[in-house]
Write an enzyme that holds these catalytic residues in place. Sequence first.
Site, short mmCIF file in Angstrom:
data_model
loop_
_atom_site.label_atom_id
_atom_site.label_comp_id
_atom_site.label_asym_id
_atom_site.label_seq_id
_atom_site.Cartn_x
_atom_site.Cartn_y
_atom_site.Cartn_z
CB SER A 148 -0.92 0.00 1.23
OG SER A 148 -0.18 -0.21 2.41
CE LYS A 154 -0.05 -8.30 3.66
NZ LYS A 154 -0.57 -8.07 2.31
CD GLU A 182 -7.48 -5.37 1.37
OE1 GLU A 182 -6.35 -5.90 1.46
OE2 GLU A 182 -7.66 -4.22 0.92
#
Length: 255
Positions: free
Chosen positions: A48, A114, A183
Amino acid sequence: MNSLKITTETIRAMKTRGEKIAALTAYDYPMARLLDEAGVPLLLVGDSLGMVVLGYPDTTHVTMAEMEHHVRAAARAKPNALLGGDLSYHSYETVDTAVADAKRLVAAGAEYVKAEGGREILPQVKAIVAAGISFCGHLGMLPQHVLEEGGYHIKGKKDAEHQALLEDAQALADAGAFAIVLELVTPPVAKEISQRISVPIIGIGSGPDCDGQILVTQDLTGSFPWFTPRFVKPRLNTGEQIRTAVKQWKASLQP
Ligand code: KIV
């Protein structure tokens, strides 16, 4: 060894005790240090950073070199928190690149990596874990697929999606993931996954019943004020405070 140091076992034990796990993103030294001082046990140098730091429209533009650079910066804070980094888009398409790129993040200071996906990336996940690298899964809305999917859509509404999420989460846990980010999954499905899967489920926009919550720190602090996801209630208005402070300072320069 620092007795306050958080490990993957600490994070797993929090689920066992029913203690909610707070997780936040940090992309540099000061933020990793501040969040660590605030007692956040799980930190992520998320891709992000592409949007909230680098100004890209989405995470698909982030490179491994950019991830390494920011993992290195955050790792210099030497947090007690467990610090991980995202494998960038396209960096884990094969088993060989997945392991090589996971090693690059570890060399930069990541204590876990991740990657997004379920059963379709299982060979990569198994190879990363076999290389001795802690792995965190990411299911539900997968931001690296935002262009193919035409937006950020909620997952788990259809029976097939619900079933696939459960099977993917079980497969990742069986492959050795120590935790899974979930998510934009419908809250009842996120709750069921959290109850049925033994590893911590860290939700983002997936309701209150996950084992923990992760947010992009800029969303929580209002320091990327041009966009805030609907599920986040900012606790600060940093963007506006910066504008105000700077205007006041600029005015103070005038004779
Ligand atoms: O890139 C990221 O920051 C993330 C979290 C928000 C889960 O993947």
